[in-house]
Write a protein that holds these residues in place. Structure first.
Motif, PDB file in Angstrom:
ATOM      1  N   HIS A  45     -37.231   2.213  86.473  1.00 33.89           N
ATOM      2  CA  HIS A  45     -38.313   1.756  85.592  1.00 33.89           C
ATOM      3  C   HIS A  45     -38.912   2.928  84.821  1.00 33.89           C
ATOM      4  O   HIS A  45     -39.159   2.824  83.612  1.00 33.89           O
ATOM      5  N   LEU A  46     -39.130   4.035  85.489  1.00 34.18           N
ATOM      6  CA  LEU A  46     -39.677   5.222  84.824  1.00 34.18           C
ATOM      7  C   LEU A  46     -38.689   5.780  83.794  1.00 34.18           C
ATOM      8  O   LEU A  46     -39.075   6.208  82.711  1.00 34.18           O
ATOM      9  N   MET A  47     -37.407   5.794  84.138  1.00 31.06           N
ATOM     10  CA  MET A  47     -36.391   6.280  83.196  1.00 31.06           C
ATOM     11  C   MET A  47     -36.343   5.419  81.943  1.00 31.06           C
ATOM     12  O   MET A  47     -36.133   5.916  80.837  1.00 31.06           O
ATOM     13  N   ASN A  48     -36.534   4.112  82.124  1.00 28.47           N
ATOM     14  CA  ASN A  48     -36.448   3.190  80.992  1.00 28.47           C
ATOM     15  C   ASN A  48     -37.668   3.241  80.089  1.00 28.47           C
ATOM     16  O   ASN A  48     -37.584   2.914  78.903  1.00 28.47           O
ATOM     17  N   GLN A  49     -38.816   3.632  80.651  1.00 27.53           N
ATOM     18  CA  GLN A  49     -40.057   3.523  79.886  1.00 27.53           C
ATOM     19  C   GLN A  49     -40.686   4.852  79.511  1.00 27.53           C
ATOM     20  O   GLN A  49     -41.758   4.875  78.925  1.00 27.53           O
ATOM     21  N   SER A  50     -40.054   5.949  79.848  1.00 24.52           N
ATOM     22  CA  SER A  50     -40.711   7.227  79.563  1.00 24.52           C
ATOM     23  C   SER A  50     -39.683   8.308  79.284  1.00 24.52           C
ATOM     24  O   SER A  50     -38.488   8.109  79.433  1.00 24.52           O
ATOM     25  N   GLU A  51     -40.191   9.455  78.858  1.00 26.22           N
ATOM     26  CA  GLU A  51     -39.339  10.623  78.580  1.00 26.22           C
ATOM     27  C   GLU A  51     -39.561  11.705  79.639  1.00 26.22           C
ATOM     28  O   GLU A  51     -39.391  12.879  79.375  1.00 26.22           O
ATOM     29  N   ARG A  52     -39.928  11.308  80.854  1.00 23.92           N
ATOM     30  CA  ARG A  52     -40.216  12.269  81.908  1.00 23.92           C
ATOM     31  C   ARG A  52     -38.967  13.061  82.301  1.00 23.92           C
ATOM     32  O   ARG A  52     -37.845  12.575  82.198  1.00 23.92           O
ATOM     33  N   LEU A  53     -39.197  14.264  82.821  1.00 21.34           N
ATOM     34  CA  LEU A  53     -38.105  15.063  83.366  1.00 21.34           C
ATOM     35  C   LEU A  53     -37.643  14.462  84.681  1.00 21.34           C
ATOM     36  O   LEU A  53     -38.426  13.823  85.400  1.00 21.34           O
ATOM     37  N   LEU A  54     -36.386  14.715  85.018  1.00 19.39           N
ATOM     38  CA  LEU A  54     -35.810  14.146  86.219  1.00 19.39           C
ATOM     39  C   LEU A  54     -36.566  14.582  87.479  1.00 19.39           C
ATOM     40  O   LEU A  54     -36.816  13.780  88.384  1.00 19.39           O
ATOM     41  N   LYS A  55     -36.964  15.857  87.529  1.00 17.40           N
ATOM     42  CA  LYS A  55     -37.665  16.337  88.719  1.00 17.40           C
ATOM     43  C   LYS A  55     -39.027  15.653  88.870  1.00 17.40           C
ATOM     44  O   LYS A  55     -39.495  15.402  89.987  1.00 17.40           O
ATOM     45  N   ASP A  56     -39.671  15.342  87.723  1.00 17.78           N
ATOM     46  CA  ASP A  56     -40.963  14.649  87.779  1.00 17.78           C
ATOM     47  C   ASP A  56     -40.792  13.211  88.260  1.00 17.78           C
ATOM     48  O   ASP A  56     -41.621  12.696  89.034  1.00 17.78           O
ATOM     49  N   ILE A  57     -39.720  12.566  87.814  1.00  9.77           N
ATOM     50  CA  ILE A  57     -39.449  11.202  88.261  1.00  9.77           C
ATOM     51  C   ILE A  57     -39.196  11.186  89.762  1.00  9.77           C
ATOM     52  O   ILE A  57     -39.692  10.311  90.484  1.00  9.77           O
ATOM     53  N   ALA A  58     -38.430  12.171  90.254  1.00 12.41           N
ATOM     54  CA  ALA A  58     -38.156  12.255  91.692  1.00 12.41           C
ATOM     55  C   ALA A  58     -39.455  12.355  92.485  1.00 12.41           C
ATOM     56  O   ALA A  58     -39.649  11.650  93.487  1.00 12.41           O
ATOM     57  N   HIS A  59     -40.388  13.201  92.031  1.00 11.50           N
ATOM     58  CA  HIS A  59     -41.665  13.357  92.729  1.00 11.50           C
ATOM     59  C   HIS A  59     -42.492  12.078  92.672  1.00 11.50           C
ATOM     60  O   HIS A  59     -43.169  11.724  93.641  1.00 11.50           O
ATOM     61  N   GLU A  60     -42.417  11.362  91.553  1.00 12.32           N
ATOM     62  CA  GLU A  60     -43.235  10.154  91.376  1.00 12.32           C
ATOM     63  C   GLU A  60     -42.748   8.985  92.210  1.00 12.32           C
ATOM     64  O   GLU A  60     -43.459   7.987  92.353  1.00 12.32           O
ATOM     65  N   VAL A  61     -41.539   9.075  92.734  1.00 14.09           N
ATOM     66  CA  VAL A  61     -41.049   7.985  93.592  1.00 14.09           C
ATOM     67  C   VAL A  61     -40.868   8.438  95.041  1.00 14.09           C
ATOM     68  O   VAL A  61     -40.221   7.762  95.836  1.00 14.09           O
ATOM     69  N   GLY A  62     -41.445   9.589  95.387  1.00 11.29           N
ATOM     70  CA  GLY A  62     -41.503   9.971  96.788  1.00 11.29           C
ATOM     71  C   GLY A  62     -40.480  10.978  97.266  1.00 11.29           C
ATOM     72  O   GLY A  62     -40.320  11.161  98.485  1.00 11.29           O
ATOM     73  N   TYR A  63     -39.780  11.672  96.346  1.00 12.31           N
ATOM     74  CA  TYR A  63     -38.777  12.670  96.752  1.00 12.31           C
ATOM     75  C   TYR A  63     -39.219  14.070  96.291  1.00 12.31           C
ATOM     76  O   TYR A  63     -39.398  14.298  95.089  1.00 12.31           O
TER      77      TYR A  63
END
Length: 559
Positions: A248-266
């Motif tokens: 969902h975050l990948m589809n709706q934002s331009e966040r960096l991969l490491k930030d997405i990992a942190h935002e989902v608990g990794y």
């Protein structure tokens, strides 16, 4: 007020200047039972989702299973009732652990306002009785006894007993409303609490010990019970929740991969990447590259059946588990903006808002739009309108391929499909099977000779089967009686039953009638019931599925 005024007064509004009360008034409520049926005796009972045009009261009588409400699932519990509002879909399935039995009552709930009876709106009624949620009725066993009495009385020829069924139906609804705020707590609800915790706190570190404590169970028992109940382990479910949130975050934002990992608990992005690839078969970077094109679908769900042949998954599209189950199940989590399958004008306006939120670079739609819809869409992004169905699906796919810069992909798919249908046509000829096919549709009380463009393309033009009614044109609905049906020579009868509650109720009664069972096509087992999906959809994906289903019906084997 005379009862015969009720039908015409449902949709009327209060007289000008008269105020409506905000809350539902049960003292001004009128209940009318329309139909009732009991389904039982199968260890894995399955009721496909259907549309209800009235309120539906679902009563769980025994066994265990899941109630499907649109895209939601609710565990069915004994001695519980579930009230479903009009224009909703429902179905259920047993889990195989016991004989599931349930009853459905279709009823009108009317409320007197300003001297007129009108259909009680779901919003107002929800203040008196929870909609779509299981409501316990005590004491244990009372519910089943009451329901079976309603069923017996409603189907009686004694009009006084039919009246008794109406009274008992009102009593059943009253019993559900009386315990609206008193929810029974059971083991399944305890597990649901732990699932809700995962879905809300997935960013945090979560352990089995924590989850078991939330469910008030021992860790070992919790692990075993969770797996038995949901078919996956608790930690696997947590991983799935996190991966879906990541997509969902990948589809709706331009966040960096490491930030997405942190935002989902990794905390470790490399570990996140490995888990993502294990789950979906491709790395996060590959997934984001695949989803870089922002396309929206507005209007018909069938447009998805064009896009997916080009390996394009849109950011916004109309999805529903009843009308587009394949797309909803397989691609729903990849499409962040789910549009309504618009049945009301206000839903079109809401859909347009969602399309705008998805920020597409291109919008794929059809030609039969209202001028105001086309104007609004044009203000969001460039529009590509698919050609009319009469031009044929190939022209539509080629046009879409050109618009998306994928002309070779479109031509390749068409060539592959043409090879497939020629291969299956040859297989029919070699087997000596060239059946005479009759296609029918059942809507409420009537049968219709029915053939749509997809049936024409696949069955008659593609596979070369014969029509049992040579003079029937494409896209026509011709009423036909049972007597006329009995005079038609057909090897296979493809029957489509519209999935609204009234039609399904009438169809259930007809199947048990002597007039239906005496038909030659029924006695000779030539009738094959087909589903709206894919048989009513006109798209490349749907036609490909129709080929597979048709060959299974004609030969008993899939391609």
């Amino acid at each position: 007020m005379k009862i015969d005024r009720l039908e015409q007064d449902w949709s009327e509004s209060p007289a000008p200047g008269q105020e409506q009360e905000d809350s539902f008034d049960p003292g001004r409520c009128y209940i009318r039972l329309r139909d009732v049926f009991i389904a039982e005796g199968a260890s894995k009972l399955k009721l496909e989702q259907q549309l209800t045009e009235t309120y539906a009261l679902i009563v769980h009588l025994g066994g265990s299973g899941v109630l499907e409400l649109g895209d939601r699932q609710v565990a069915m519990k004994k001695d519980h009732v579930y009230l479903i509002p009009p224009e909703s879909t429902f179905g259920w399935s047993g889990d195989g652990s016991g004989e599931l039995s349930a009853m459905v009552l279709r009823l009108d709930i009317l409320e007197e306002r300003a001297g007129l009876f009108a259909a009680a709106s779901a919003e107002r009624l929800d203040s008196a009785i929870a909609l779509r949620k299981g409501i316990p009725v005590t004491p244990a066993g009372r519910l089943e006894k009451l329901c079976r009495a309603i069923h017996a009385h409603f189907n009686s020829k004694d009009r006084m007993k039919v009246w008794r069924a109406q009274i008992d139906c009102a009593e059943l609804l009253y019993a559900a409303a009386a315990v609206h705020s008193e929810r029974a707590v059971d083991t399944r609800q305890a597990l649901e609490r732990s699932k809700a915790y995962m879905e809300e706190r997935y960013v945090e570190e979560i352990t089995i010990t924590q989850l078991a404590a939330i469910a008030e169970l021992s860790p070992k028992y919790y692990v075993d019970l969770f797996k038995k109940t949901y078919g996956v382990s608790a930690l696997d479910h947590l991983t799935k929740v996190r991966m879906e949130k990541a997509k969902h975050l990948m589809n709706q934002s331009e966040r960096l991969l490491k930030d997405i990992a942190h935002e989902v608990g990794y905390t470790d992005p490399f570990y996140f990447s490995r888990k993502f690839k294990q789950t979906y078969g491709l790395s996060p970077s590959q997934y984001m590259k695949q989803r870089s094109r922002r396309v929206a679908v507005y209007g018909r769900t069938s447009i998805l059946g064009y896009l997916l042949t080009l390996k394009v998954i849109p950011h916004a599209a109309p999805l529903h588990p009843m009308w587009s189950n394949l797309y909803f199940t397989k691609y729903g989590s990849d499409i962040p903006y789910h549009l309504h399958i618009a049945r009301q004008k206000y839903q079109n306006s809401h859909n347009l808002d969602l399309v705008a939120q998805s920020k597409p670079e291109l919008i794929i739609t059809h030609r039969d739009l209202e001028p105001w819809e086309r104007e609004r869409l044009a203000g969001i992004a460039p529009i590509v309108e698919l050609p009319d169905e009469k031009a044929g699906w190939k022209q539509g796919l080629l046009a879409l391929g050109e618009a998306l810069g994928e002309p070779s992909e479109a031509r390749s798919w068409i060539a592959s499909f043409e090879s497939k249908i020629e291969r299956e046509k040859k297989r029919l000829l070699e087997s000596g099977v060239r059946p005479r096919v009759l296609t029918l549709k059942r809507v409420r009380h009537h049968f219709y000779l029915y053939r749509n463009q997809g049936m024409q393309d696949v069955l008659y033009d593609g596979l070369g089967v014969r029509s049992a009614c040579e003079d029937m044109g494409v896209d026509r609905n011709i009423p036909i009686s049972l007597e006329e049906l009995d005079g038609i020579e057909a090897d296979v009868v493809l029957l489509l039953i519209c999935r609204d509650s009234e039609t399904l109720a009438e169809w259930k009664k007809l199947q048990q009638s002597p007039s239906w069972m005496s038909l030659r096509m029924v006695r000779e087992n030539k009738v094959c019931q087909i589903a709206s999906e894919p048989w009513r959809e006109y798209s490349p994906i749907a036609l490909d599925r129709i080929v597979d289903e048709a060959m299974r019906i004609f030969t008993g084997k899939c391609p």
